[in-house]
Design an enzyme around this catalytic site. Structure first.
Site, short mmCIF file in Angstrom:
data_model
loop_
_atom_site.label_atom_id
_atom_site.label_comp_id
_atom_site.label_asym_id
_atom_site.label_seq_id
_atom_site.Cartn_x
_atom_site.Cartn_y
_atom_site.Cartn_z
N ARG A 122 7.43 -3.40 19.97
CA ARG A 122 7.99 -4.33 18.98
C ARG A 122 9.12 -5.15 19.58
O ARG A 122 9.55 -6.13 19.00
CB ARG A 122 8.58 -3.53 17.81
CG ARG A 122 7.57 -3.19 16.75
CD ARG A 122 7.84 -3.92 15.44
NE ARG A 122 6.60 -4.09 14.69
CZ ARG A 122 6.17 -3.27 13.76
NH1 ARG A 122 6.87 -2.22 13.42
NH2 ARG A 122 5.03 -3.51 13.14
N ARG A 154 7.45 -12.64 4.98
CA ARG A 154 6.99 -11.68 5.98
C ARG A 154 6.42 -12.39 7.21
O ARG A 154 6.55 -11.91 8.33
CB ARG A 154 5.95 -10.72 5.38
CG ARG A 154 6.56 -9.72 4.40
CD ARG A 154 5.50 -8.83 3.79
NE ARG A 154 4.77 -8.05 4.78
CZ ARG A 154 3.52 -7.63 4.65
NH1 ARG A 154 2.83 -7.91 3.57
NH2 ARG A 154 2.95 -6.92 5.60
N ARG A 205 -0.77 -5.94 -6.74
CA ARG A 205 0.49 -5.31 -6.34
C ARG A 205 1.64 -6.28 -6.51
O ARG A 205 1.52 -7.46 -6.23
CB ARG A 205 0.41 -4.87 -4.88
CG ARG A 205 -0.05 -3.44 -4.72
CD ARG A 205 -0.22 -3.05 -3.28
NE ARG A 205 0.76 -3.69 -2.40
CZ ARG A 205 0.74 -3.58 -1.07
NH1 ARG A 205 -0.20 -2.88 -0.49
NH2 ARG A 205 1.66 -4.16 -0.33
N LYS A 220 -5.60 -6.82 11.45
CA LYS A 220 -5.26 -5.95 12.57
C LYS A 220 -5.79 -4.53 12.33
O LYS A 220 -6.43 -3.95 13.20
CB LYS A 220 -3.73 -5.91 12.68
CG LYS A 220 -3.18 -5.51 13.98
CD LYS A 220 -1.75 -6.02 14.10
CE LYS A 220 -0.83 -5.52 13.01
NZ LYS A 220 -0.19 -4.22 13.35
N ARG A 248 -5.58 -10.39 -3.41
CA ARG A 248 -5.94 -8.97 -3.39
C ARG A 248 -5.80 -8.35 -4.77
O ARG A 248 -4.79 -8.52 -5.45
CB ARG A 248 -5.03 -8.26 -2.40
CG ARG A 248 -5.42 -6.85 -2.08
CD ARG A 248 -4.94 -6.46 -0.70
NE ARG A 248 -3.51 -6.63 -0.53
CZ ARG A 248 -2.91 -6.69 0.66
NH1 ARG A 248 -3.61 -6.63 1.76
NH2 ARG A 248 -1.60 -6.83 0.74
#
Ligand SMILES: [Zn+2]
Length: 217
Positions: A88, A172, A161, A13, A127
């Site tokens: 939202r 999520r 991370r 996004k 990542r």
């Protein structure tokens, strides 16, 4: 052009922002960035926002609507905008529609980025970041470093991370889908949803969007 963009975590996004901004010459308005900026400035509103977000709560509709409204009234947003992170909730979407229709305007498209869950998970769990120069890699794609876990640019050991785990991303994704479904339905009922493949490169996804709405680049 008045656009909304939605998409699950790691659907790319954020990287659509610059393409859309440049192509239509409209501002990319992210409520997340607006909140962060306000907090950084340390305004009264910023302190209020920080208290809410620190508690892990959502900024309520009235406050969010008011911030977006004053942002949309600025000169650069008169000819169009890309909204990211807003609306939202359905009341926010209704507020936006009322605000626009008062000016004889409307949303043109609501972009709904989609991608296989496996790919989204790999984008997150693969990542790796260089703590020294900030270069971001992904060990599952052609963005992987030449030498495992070492930065190509500066030779520093790459880090992962702590919250880039499969469990956290899956959680999520569930939260995202639960929260976003009513909004997608809202725009689908109005015939404004454009489902765009987020598994492509950032540019590929953007070109796909243009193709779907019948615009040639
Ligand atoms: Zn580096």
């Amino acid at each position: 052009m008045r656009l909304i963009i939605m998409g699950p975590p790691a659907s790319g996004k954020g990287s659509q922002g610059p393409f859309i901004e440049n192509y239509y010459n409209i501002p990319h308005i992210s409520t997340g960035s607006m909140f962060r900026e306000e907090i950084k400035k340390g305004t009264k509103l910023g302190k209020e926002l920080k208290a809410i977000l620190d508690k892990g709560q959502f900024v309520n509709d009235d406050l969010t609507n008011e911030m977006v409204r004053s942002r949309l009234l600025k000169e650069d947003a008169r000819k169009g905008f890309l909204l990211d992170g807003y609306p939202r909730t359905v009341p926010q979407a209704e507020y936006l529609d009322n605000f626009l229709s008062e000016q004889g305007l409307k949303i043109d498209y609501a972009i709904n980025l989609y991608a296989d869950e496996d790919l989204l998970i790999k984008r997150v769990t693969g990542r790796r970041t260089c703590p020294k120069c900030g270069h971001i890699y992904n060990i599952y794609s052609d963005l992987k470093p030449k030498k495992m876990d070492v930065c190509d640019d500066c030779g520093t050991s790459l880090v992962k991370r702590a919250d880039d785990t499969e469990e956290i991303i899956k959680e999520r994704l569930v939260v995202y889908h639960n929260k976003t479904e009513p909004i997608i339905k809202y725009y689908k009922d109005k015939g404004l949803i454009v489902d765009v493949d987020g598994s492509l490169t950032a540019e590929g996804t953007f070109l796909e969007f243009l193709k779907l709405i019948g615009e040639k680049k």
